[in-house]
Design a protein around this motif. Structure first.
Motif, short mmCIF file in Angstrom:
data_model
loop_
_atom_site.label_atom_id
_atom_site.label_comp_id
_atom_site.label_asym_id
_atom_site.label_seq_id
_atom_site.Cartn_x
_atom_site.Cartn_y
_atom_site.Cartn_z
N PHE A 88 -21.35 48.74 28.37
CA PHE A 88 -20.88 50.11 28.25
C PHE A 88 -20.87 50.84 29.59
CE2 PHE A 88 -21.78 49.40 23.73
CZ PHE A 88 -20.55 49.76 23.23
N TYR A 89 -21.78 50.48 30.48
CA TYR A 89 -21.75 51.09 31.82
C TYR A 89 -20.45 50.70 32.53
CZ TYR A 89 -22.61 52.01 36.70
OH TYR A 89 -22.49 52.45 37.99
N SER A 137 -17.45 52.33 31.10
CA SER A 137 -17.33 53.72 31.53
C SER A 137 -16.71 53.81 32.92
CB SER A 137 -18.69 54.42 31.51
OG SER A 137 -19.51 54.01 32.58
N LYS A 191 -12.55 55.51 34.22
CA LYS A 191 -12.24 56.49 35.26
C LYS A 191 -10.79 56.39 35.71
CE LYS A 191 -16.83 57.06 37.29
NZ LYS A 191 -17.60 56.94 38.55
#
Length: 110
Positions: free
Chosen positions: A44-45, A48, A52
């Motif tokens: 999930f990091y 994310s 962007k």
């Protein structure tokens, strides 16, 4: 270009986490449970970071499509789970969609 690197890391981490989740037996086995938790955090990091610069719909389509195929492959290799012909055809169609998005979509990366 980095969006695809981040997305690749996210997908691999998610496949590892999901494969370990199967081995955790409902979070009752410590090592696979820990691998699952860490894998999902990493996944999930990096997802994310992908978001962007890549639209969420495109990123999620690629994430889920590639993830489905890789997790099915891991299930076959590690857990001896078999896929029938309709499942293989369906996953082939999913991968065809991922290829179409990556080759011809102008919304894939800004």
């Amino acid at each position: 270009m980095m969006a695809y690197v981040y997305l690749s890391v996210a997908i691999v981490a998610e496949v590892i986490a999901t494969s370990a989740l199967r081995a955790s037996e409902g979070f009752t086995v410590l090592l696979p449970s820990a691998i699952s938790i860490v894998g999902y955090v990493v996944a999930f990091y990096f997802l994310s970071l992908t978001l962007k610069t890549m639209p969420v719909g495109i990123a999620y389509a690629i994430w889920s499509g590639v993830g489905i195929v890789l997790i099915s492959l891991a299930g076959w290799l590690v857990y001896k789970q078999l896929l029938d012909l309709p499942a293989i055809i369906g996953m082939s169609l999913i991968m065809a969609g991922v290829v179409v998005i990556n080759l011809w979509s102008r919304t894939a990366v800004h």
